[in-house]
Design a protein around this motif. Structure first.
Motif, short mmCIF file in Angstrom:
data_model
loop_
_atom_site.label_atom_id
_atom_site.label_comp_id
_atom_site.label_asym_id
_atom_site.label_seq_id
_atom_site.Cartn_x
_atom_site.Cartn_y
_atom_site.Cartn_z
N LEU A 1 -50.69 -12.51 40.75
CA LEU A 1 -49.45 -12.17 41.45
C LEU A 1 -48.50 -13.36 41.45
O LEU A 1 -48.90 -14.50 41.20
CB LEU A 1 -49.75 -11.74 42.89
N LYS A 2 -47.22 -13.10 41.74
CA LYS A 2 -46.22 -14.15 41.82
C LYS A 2 -45.48 -14.05 43.14
O LYS A 2 -45.28 -12.95 43.66
CB LYS A 2 -45.22 -14.04 40.66
N GLU A 3 -45.08 -15.20 43.67
CA GLU A 3 -44.30 -15.18 44.91
C GLU A 3 -42.99 -14.43 44.72
O GLU A 3 -42.36 -14.51 43.65
CB GLU A 3 -44.05 -16.61 45.40
N ASN A 4 -42.61 -13.67 45.77
CA ASN A 4 -41.39 -12.84 45.80
C ASN A 4 -41.50 -11.60 44.93
O ASN A 4 -40.52 -10.88 44.73
CB ASN A 4 -40.15 -13.64 45.40
N GLN A 5 -42.71 -11.37 44.38
CA GLN A 5 -42.92 -10.14 43.61
C GLN A 5 -42.98 -8.96 44.56
O GLN A 5 -43.61 -9.02 45.62
CB GLN A 5 -44.21 -10.26 42.80
N ILE B 1 -43.64 -7.47 49.77
CA ILE B 1 -43.24 -8.58 48.91
C ILE B 1 -44.26 -9.70 49.05
O ILE B 1 -44.77 -9.96 50.14
CB ILE B 1 -41.81 -9.06 49.28
N TRP C 1 -50.65 -2.11 42.48
CA TRP C 1 -50.55 -3.05 41.37
C TRP C 1 -49.88 -2.37 40.18
O TRP C 1 -50.15 -1.20 39.85
CB TRP C 1 -51.92 -3.57 40.93
N MET D 1 -51.89 -4.51 35.27
CA MET D 1 -52.05 -5.81 35.92
C MET D 1 -53.54 -6.06 36.22
O MET D 1 -54.24 -5.16 36.66
CB MET D 1 -51.23 -5.88 37.21
N LEU E 1 -44.14 -5.16 45.41
CA LEU E 1 -45.16 -4.19 45.06
C LEU E 1 -44.92 -2.90 45.82
O LEU E 1 -44.58 -2.91 47.00
CB LEU E 1 -46.55 -4.74 45.40
N ASN F 1 -48.37 -17.14 47.60
CA ASN F 1 -49.46 -16.93 46.63
C ASN F 1 -50.16 -18.26 46.40
O ASN F 1 -49.52 -19.29 46.13
CB ASN F 1 -48.90 -16.39 45.33
N THR G 1 -42.98 -0.48 50.33
CA THR G 1 -43.09 -1.69 49.50
C THR G 1 -43.44 -2.91 50.34
O THR G 1 -43.16 -2.96 51.55
CB THR G 1 -41.75 -1.97 48.77
#
Length: 518
Positions: free
Chosen positions: A20-24, A10, A49, A53, A26, A14, A8
């Motif tokens: 996408l979003k910050e702290n998301q 993070i 993704w 998305m 993946l 962004n 993963t």
């Protein structure tokens, strides 16, 4: 995007409308993020993704890595105006990523060091807390003070606002300290909690947790143990909102065990003090009781006497006495109070006082025995009795007048023939019932060589390893073998046989009184 683990990443930063979003977080559905290519197309990360998305504007990915490992990715879109990057520009960005990777790696290292230092500081603080509390506990003897120190440690160090401490007391589990709890645990619920085997459990993982726990917000249970003893510490969530980690449970286990050990120490200390106090009182009682036995024993001319009392405890309920209120009269008495210890010795002291008052009055033995019985019956509990034998030796005629109040019949042996007679005339035990039936007195002429051996059931009921009693028959046989010896020698022979028979394991007080006509 910075790497979180092998599978993963993070979104650390962004910029723009990328989807996408910050702290998301993946994840690589393939199980491994690509790390070999320094620069590649965004399409190669498509498996990261979420389904459905739609990414916007990203098309080139730079791998951020150092010699020590993979750190993450830099994903970029086109230049302003939609122009493509030249080879030189891509090379410049790649070099910039390489330089930044070192800074990112150093940043991670510093963060890890800071975290390690924080953990180390926490451990040092916990150790200092345990040391300080241990020192305070060692200086304390008051249990309430100890528990207050423990309370403040839980509240101040761990920010726990609700808790309870459950341990065994007098054979039953009891809560010895609690904080801000409502209601009570039932007896069976306490026993159920004491059956916990793990060092610590979340309440949800405990088998059939009592409703009391969730009603009071108790979220975890910690099992404390000392030798064969067990205690349970129940705790609520922390007031600062931080979850409990393994190190927190380890600290609580150490803190609780320290408190448990110290509390146990106070019980042991109280028990020791109580024991020493009782031993001191028993020693004093034994000294007083010994003073109640005749010393020295009056021995009239023409007779030989010997007596001994061996209590199974420091003080006992056996009694013997030799009283000579007048030159021509000698009273001999032996008795056995039910039970042992101080209660029996007190009743024995009352009997001794009565005999010393009544003996000089020259009342008939049978009548006097009835009066003694009535006094004891009225003034003692219903479960207290006395087996009692006494007699008066007329020194002018050498006739022994006696009355037996439910006692083991003394053994009389004829000094010339060796014939045995049991002195059983009398009546019931003293204190069992009022004197509805009169006591009967008996008499025995004493001649040279005759012996009367009086004893308590501690002699006859001494048991060997097979639970066989020594018995009255063996007492009579011992007397027949030794009646020509002195009173002291007869007594020693009997005691030697009894000690050998029971291997010195007396189950009851042992008393012997012997009179022999010279």
């Amino acid at each position: 995007m910075l790497k979180k683990d092998a599978y993963t990443v993070i979104v650390a930063k962004n910029k723009g409308n990328t989807g996408l979003k910050e702290n998301q977080v993946l994840s690589c559905s393939s199980g491994k993020c690509p790390v070999d290519k320094p620069v590649f197309s965004i399409d190669e990360l498509a498996n990261m993704w979420p389904e459905g998305m739609e990414l916007k504007g990203l098309h080139t990915v730079f791998t951020i890595k150092t010699s020590s490992g993979h750190l993450g990715y830099l994903c970029i879109g086109p230049k302003a105006g939609g122009k493509s990057y030249t080879e030189g520009e891509l090379g410049f960005i790649e070099n910039l990523v390489i330089i930044s990777a070192v800074a990112i790696a150093n940043s991670h290292l510093i963060s890890e060091l800071k975290s390690a230092n924080r953990q180390l500081d926490k451990k040092v603080q916990e150790l200092n807390t345990l040391f300080d509390i241990s020192r305070e506990f060692n200086a304390m003897v008051d249990r309430a003070q100890m528990l207050n120190v423990f309370r403040f440690a839980l509240m101040g160090q761990m920010f726990i606002r609700k808790f309870f401490f459950l341990m065994m007391m007098d054979g039953e589990p009891q809560i010895i300290i609690q904080q801000s709890l409502k209601g009570q645990l039932k007896k069976e619920e306490k026993h159920h909690l004491m059956e916990m085997k793990a060092d610590y459990l979340e309440v949800d993982d405990f088998n059939a947790p009592p409703a009391f726990l969730k009603e009071n917000g108790i979220v975890a249970l910690i099992r404390l143990s000392f030798q064969d003893e067990t205690a349970i510490l129940g705790i609520s969530k922390r007031a600062n909102g931080l979850p409990y980690g393994k190190s927190d449970f380890d600290f609580l286990l150490s803190l609780g065990s320290l408190a448990f050990l110290s509390v146990q120490k106070t019980f042991l200390m109280e028990s020791r003090i109580e024991k020493e106090k009782l031993e001191e009182e028993l020693s004093l009682a034994r000294t007083i009781q010994n003073a109640l036995f005749p010393s020295p024993i009056p021995v009239p001319d023409g007779f030989d006497l010997a007596a001994v009392n061996v209590p199974s405890r420091q003080v006992g309920g056996d009694y013997y006495d030799v009283i000579q209120p007048f030159e021509n009269e000698l009273y001999l008495a032996i008795a056995d109070v039910t039970g042992k210890g101080i209660p029996a010795s007190l009743l024995m002291a009352n009997l001794q006082a009565m005999l010393h008052i009544l003996a000089p009055l020259k009342l008939p033995l049978a009548e006097t025995t009835g009066k003694i019985n009535d006094i004891i019956y009225k003034n003692t509990p219903s479960d207290k009795f006395i087996s009692f034998f006494w007699g008066k030796l007329d020194l002018d005629t050498n006739i022994f007048h006696y009355c037996n109040g439910g006692h083991n019949p003394p053994v009389y042996v004829n000094g010339k023939t060796g014939e045995i007679t049991l002195l059983s005339s009398g009546g019931m035990l003293l204190g069992a019932l009022p004197s509805m039936m009169p006591y009967i007195a008996g008499q025995q002429q004493m001649q040279s060589g005759d012996v009367i051996l009086m004893f308590t059931d501690g002699v006859s009921e001494s048991m060997d390893s097979n639970d066989e009693e020594y018995g009255e028959e063996r007492i009579a046989e011992c007397l027949q073998r030794n009646y020509k010896k002195t009173a002291q020698q007869i007594m020693q022979e009997l005691l030697t046989e009894v000690r050998s028979f029971c291997n010195n394991n007396y189950g009851d007080d042992l008393t012997v009184l012997i009179i022999r006509a010279v």
